[in-house]
Structure formats: C-alpha cells, structure tokens
Design an enzyme around this catalytic site. Structure first.
Site, PDB file in Angstrom:
ATOM      1  N   LEU A 213      32.328  47.311  37.236  1.00 39.36           N
ATOM      2  CA  LEU A 213      32.337  45.245  36.954  1.00 39.36           C
ATOM      3  C   LEU A 213      31.966  44.715  39.106  1.00 39.36           C
ATOM      4  O   LEU A 213      32.565  46.279  39.795  1.00 39.36           O
ATOM      5  CB  LEU A 213      34.276  45.304  36.926  1.00 39.36           C
ATOM      6  N   HIS A 214      31.734  43.885  39.092  1.00 36.42           N
ATOM      7  CA  HIS A 214      31.123  44.131  40.819  1.00 36.42           C
ATOM      8  C   HIS A 214      31.093  42.474  40.669  1.00 36.42           C
ATOM      9  O   HIS A 214      31.708  41.952  41.823  1.00 36.42           O
ATOM     10  CB  HIS A 214      29.827  44.006  40.718  1.00 36.42           C
ATOM     11  N   ARG A 215      31.166  41.158  39.863  1.00 39.01           N
ATOM     12  CA  ARG A 215      31.476  39.966  39.951  1.00 39.01           C
ATOM     13  C   ARG A 215      32.864  39.557  40.302  1.00 39.01           C
ATOM     14  O   ARG A 215      33.643  39.442  40.198  1.00 39.01           O
ATOM     15  CB  ARG A 215      31.120  39.344  38.525  1.00 39.01           C
ATOM     16  N   PRO A 216      32.652  38.388  42.005  1.00 37.25           N
ATOM     17  CA  PRO A 216      33.829  38.545  42.517  1.00 37.25           C
ATOM     18  C   PRO A 216      34.874  37.997  41.327  1.00 37.25           C
ATOM     19  O   PRO A 216      35.869  37.679  41.579  1.00 37.25           O
ATOM     20  CB  PRO A 216      33.411  37.148  43.681  1.00 37.25           C
ATOM     21  N   ASP A 288      29.744  43.491  33.712  1.00 35.05           N
ATOM     22  CA  ASP A 288      30.036  42.102  34.000  1.00 35.05           C
ATOM     23  C   ASP A 288      28.129  42.191  34.434  1.00 35.05           C
ATOM     24  O   ASP A 288      27.894  40.882  35.378  1.00 35.05           O
ATOM     25  CB  ASP A 288      30.990  40.960  34.681  1.00 35.05           C
TER      26      ASP A 288
END
Length: 374
Positions: A213-216, A288
């Site tokens: 997971l990394h999307r803002p 994501d």
C-alpha cells in the site's frame, strides 16, 4: 563508421528500474547500433527504495545522478527540470526515453521537448480517468508532447488514437516490466536458497498473502486506511500476510497509531528479487500498485487491487486482477472467494505481446525512425 544512436534513459522511482533493465540488456546486444546514457534523478533516494534496485537488477551505475530527493510535486518536478537541463546540453542524445508515470517522467519529457530533443514514452497511453491521481496528470502531459509511444496494452492504443496521435508514432510492443519479470524468474530458479530474507519470511507458511500500500488516497486518509487494515487483519486469520512497508506509508501508520496483529508481518522494503521471491509463491496479493497488477497477471497470481479504478484494464479482462475498492466488506468478500478456491495460480491468458520481447520491439522501432535522422 556511423556513430551509434545515442539513447538517454531516465530513471526516477522504483518502477522505472525494472523497466529500464531489459532495455539496457537489449541495447548491449546491439552495441554497433545503439549507445546509452543512464540518468537517475534521485526521486526515490532512500537506500531501501532505490540503490538496492540497481544492484539487484544489474543496472550499471548511472552516468548522472541528480539527487533531487523528496518534496511537494511542484518542488520535486522543478528540481528535476533544473538539474536535467544541463545533462541534456552535455550529452546531446538522439532520443530521450522516459518510463511510466512518475514525476521524473513528466519533468524530463518537458525539458527535452523545450530543447527540441525527441522523446519516446515507454508505457504510453494508460489512463485511469481519475485526474486526482498525480500519475494520471503525468501520463496525460507526457503523452501530449512525446514523439514516439510504446504501448503495453490495447486500451493504450485506443486512448492515444482518441487523442489524435499519428498511427506511425504509436507501437503496441508489450511490456518491458514483463520482459524483466521473466528474466528474473529464470534467475531465481538458478539461485534457489540464495535469497535469505524472503526465504525466511516464507518458512513454516503453507499459504500466505502479500500486501503493498502506498497511494495517498489510501494511506493518507485515516478512516480509509483503518478500514483497509481492519479487513487485512481479518484475512490474516485465514492466511498470514506479509507486508513490506514503503517509508512514507510507515510514517502515516506511525502518525495514526496503527497497530498490526501478529498474523501480519511487516518488513522494511525489499529488493526487487527478494520481493519477487516472495510474491511469486503467494496465494493472494492485495495491493494498490499499478506494476504489481501487471506482474501478477503475467504469472497468474490472484490479485485484489484496493482502488476504485485502474489504468491497466487488461489485467482484469485477460488477467488475474480484480478491482475491489477500499470498502472493508468488499475486500473481505473478494478475498474469501480467492482463498476458498484453493487455487494458488489462476488459468488466465497473458495479454498480447507480454512475451518477454517488448524491449527488442522498442529498439527495432527506434532504429527505423532514428536511423533516418542520425
């Protein structure tokens, strides 16, 4: 003797590295025709997110390292542009190759076009339709000024045609990331037991899942990320989950005070080969990430994408990816279907030209169009 065609390749963030590696390997096979200059902007500057990838993938030390670091999108993009301009003026390439959809892709394509250098966009034409995503803006702007478009899937061809691109500038070539994936899977077969970190994480687990997971839109919104982590915690009661955590994501978790159950193992970011050694044996991947949607499709690993849209629809129509959003109930329902089936790999077809030869097709096309101008 005619000098080789000089290509300048731009790497900015982790996904670029996997895409550049097979292109460099192909260039080396054609040393009489091509030479290359590698620029690393330093958009990802953390050792765990950048330098280790050059070592893993056998990419040579960059000819230019811009060391721009982090910052707001405007600050980072401006820094890349300022640092990249003198590199272009020094190197004077025959063509600039930009990859994917990160800030370096956008910044370097703008500078190149301002200085009248041809730009080739590798992974062109992808669209999510969501202009709140910074990557979508980077894709649209880069494609608006590029000269040559190398496309991974049919949807990209349709988007570029709708945007008025000339047919003779657009090439459906397949995906260089898949070139690299197949190359590295073959290497792993020869190096069994050599990747201690990832092998240790798999010990004692008949089945396990992988999370990234990394999307803002996911990790910056506390209610959203708490809902996702709650769903992951429930899933981990059925299969243990392994979660390599991006530094920015970890900072958000710390600020929100998010805790994980023992059934979710969090780790520092892993090198490309260590991570591949993990997820290729997973029963389920929850992510994501754009690239991981594609790589899991290539190997038939069940993937649940925790987003409301994807710019890679072929991974759904042809592949093993399912778009499930961020609602906890939807995540749990989709995960249950995957895990109850007991199938670790799905019988899906690979998209057209995802055969390990995309890099060769790109250089074939560039040779034809650039040799006339050389």
């Amino acid at each position: 003797m005619t000098k080789p065609i000089k290509l300048l390749l731009v790497a900015g963030a982790r996904p670029n590295f996997m895409k550049i590696a097979p292109v460099i390997r192909e260039i080396k096979k054609r040393a009489d025709t091509f030479s290359h200059v590698l620029v690393h902007t330093g958009q990802h500057y953390d050792e765990g997110m950048s330098d280790v990838f050059f070592r893993d993938l056998g990419i040579p030390k960059p000819d230019h390292y811009l060391n721009v670091g982090s910052g707001s999108h405007a600050t980072q993009t401006a820094a890349i542009m300022t640092c990249f301009e003198p590199v272009l003026e020094q190197e004077k390439p025959d063509c600039v190759l930009v990859f994917g959809d990160v800030n370096s892709t956008l910044a370097c394509s703008i500078v190149a076009k301002k200085l009248c250098y041809p730009v080739a966009h590798v992974e062109a034409g992808l669209r999510s339709g969501d202009r709140t995503m910074p990557e979508e803006i980077n894709r649209i702007v880069t494609d608006s000024i590029s000269d040559y478009f190398f496309v991974t899937e049919e949807s990209g061809m349709e988007h570029l045609k709708a945007e008025g691109k000339a047919d003779d500038s657009v090439y459906l070539v397949g995906h260089v990331m898949i070139d690299n994936l197949f190359f590295e899977v073959a290497r792993l077969e020869k190096d069994k037991g050599a990747l201690e970190a990832s092998d240790a994480l798999k010990v004692g687990k008949k089945r396990f899942g992988i999370v990234t997971l990394h999307r803002p839109s996911n990790v910056d919104d506390e209610p959203t990320i708490r809902g996702i982590i709650g769903a992951l915690s429930t899933i981990s009661e059925t299969v243990p989950l392994i979660f390599p955590v991006h530094p920015r994501t970890r900072a958000r978790f710390d600020s929100f005070g998010i805790q994980f159950p023992p059934s979710i193992t969090t780790t520092e970011p892993l090198g490309y080969r260590e991570f591949l050694n993990l997820w290729k044996d997973a029963s389920i991947v929850l992510t994501d990430s754009g690239g991981l949607q594609e790589e899991t499709t290539a190997l038939g690993i069940p993937c649940l994408t925790l987003r409301d849209n994807t710019e890679r629809p072929v991974t759904i129509s042809d592949g093993s990816n399912r778009l499930v959003g961020t609602d906890p109930a939807a995540i749990l329902s989709a995960a249950s279907l995957v895990l109850e089936s007991g199938e670790r790999k799905l019988d899906t077809r690979r998209p057209q030209f995802w055969d390990g030869a995309a890099s060769a097709r790109i250089l074939d096309a560039l040779q034809l169009v650039l040799i006339r101008k050389h």
